[in-house]
Design a protein around this motif. Sequence first.
Motif, short mmCIF file in Angstrom:
data_model
loop_
_atom_site.label_atom_id
_atom_site.label_comp_id
_atom_site.label_asym_id
_atom_site.label_seq_id
_atom_site.Cartn_x
_atom_site.Cartn_y
_atom_site.Cartn_z
N VAL A 116 -22.87 40.30 -57.85
CA VAL A 116 -21.41 40.12 -57.95
C VAL A 116 -21.08 38.66 -58.29
O VAL A 116 -20.22 38.38 -59.14
CB VAL A 116 -20.72 40.55 -56.64
N ALA A 117 -21.77 37.73 -57.63
CA ALA A 117 -21.53 36.31 -57.91
C ALA A 117 -21.92 35.96 -59.35
O ALA A 117 -21.26 35.13 -59.99
CB ALA A 117 -22.32 35.45 -56.93
N PHE A 118 -22.97 36.60 -59.86
CA PHE A 118 -23.38 36.36 -61.24
C PHE A 118 -22.30 36.84 -62.22
O PHE A 118 -22.01 36.17 -63.22
CB PHE A 118 -24.70 37.08 -61.52
N ILE A 119 -21.73 38.00 -61.95
CA ILE A 119 -20.68 38.53 -62.83
C ILE A 119 -19.47 37.58 -62.85
O ILE A 119 -18.92 37.27 -63.92
CB ILE A 119 -20.26 39.94 -62.37
N PHE A 120 -19.08 37.11 -61.68
CA PHE A 120 -17.97 36.15 -61.62
C PHE A 120 -18.32 34.88 -62.39
O PHE A 120 -17.48 34.32 -63.11
CB PHE A 120 -17.66 35.81 -60.16
#
Length: 240
Positions: free
Chosen positions: A225-229
Motif C-alpha cells: 500500500v505504501a508503495f502504491i502511494f
Amino acid sequence: MRVTGDPSSGGSTPAQDILSESDGEKAPRGSHSHLENTALEHDPGELNDVHNKLTKETILACIAIAGQINAYVMSLLIPSTTLSYINQELGPSPYYSWITIVWQLGGSIIVSISGRLSDIFGRRYFMITGASISIVGCLVGANGKSIDMMIVSGTLFGIGSGFQEMAYACIQEMLPNKHRMVGVGLLDISLAIAFSSPAIAYCFIAFHDIGWRGAYWYMFTWHVVAFIFLWIFYRPLTSR
C-alpha cells in the motif's frame, strides 16, 4: 548670489559651505547603499516561501513518505521481536541472529551511497527501488523455509531500508522552510503506527495459527500500500 557671513559673527566660511554641500550630495548615496545592503541581507528562502504554499499534492506526497518511513521501521522491529519464534520453528540454528544483523549492515552501507547519489539524480526512483526491494524481503520472509532464507529476507530489508531512510530528506525538500519543522515532527508522530507493529506480531503468535508469518504478511500488505502511494503521489520536481 550667495552671501556668507563673517566667521566671527557666527556665519559660515566658503570652505565650510563647500564641505556642507559635499556632505549633502553624499547623504542620498549612503542611504541608497544602506537600502541595497539591507535587501541583500534577506534570506532567499524566506522570499521564496511567499510563493511556496502547501498544496493537496504536497500533502499527499508527505503521506506517501510517511508510509515509507513506517515500512522502514517495521522491517526492523517485526523480525527482531519475532526472532526467537522464527528460530524455534525453522531452527534451531546458531546463525539466527544474523536475520537482524544483516539489516543493520545493509542499511548502513546503502544509505551512505544512496544519499549522495539521490542528491544528484533525484530521490523518487531511489525511494521506489528501496520500497520494491523491501516488498521482496517481505515475501521471502513470509514464505521462509529455513534460517538461511530468513537471513536473505533480512538482507533485502537492510538494502531496501537504506533507500527508505531518505524519507526525512524527502520531507524537507518538499516543504517550504516555515513548514519543515512541523512536517518532520508529524513524520515522527506517524511512527506510532510502526511502533505498534510488535504488538500486532504478538497477537498473530498468540491468537492465530499462522503465527509469526502473519506479522510478515501484515508487513507485506503495508509495504505494498505504501508503495502504491509512493508511485502515485511522490513526484518531486527534480524527477519529473
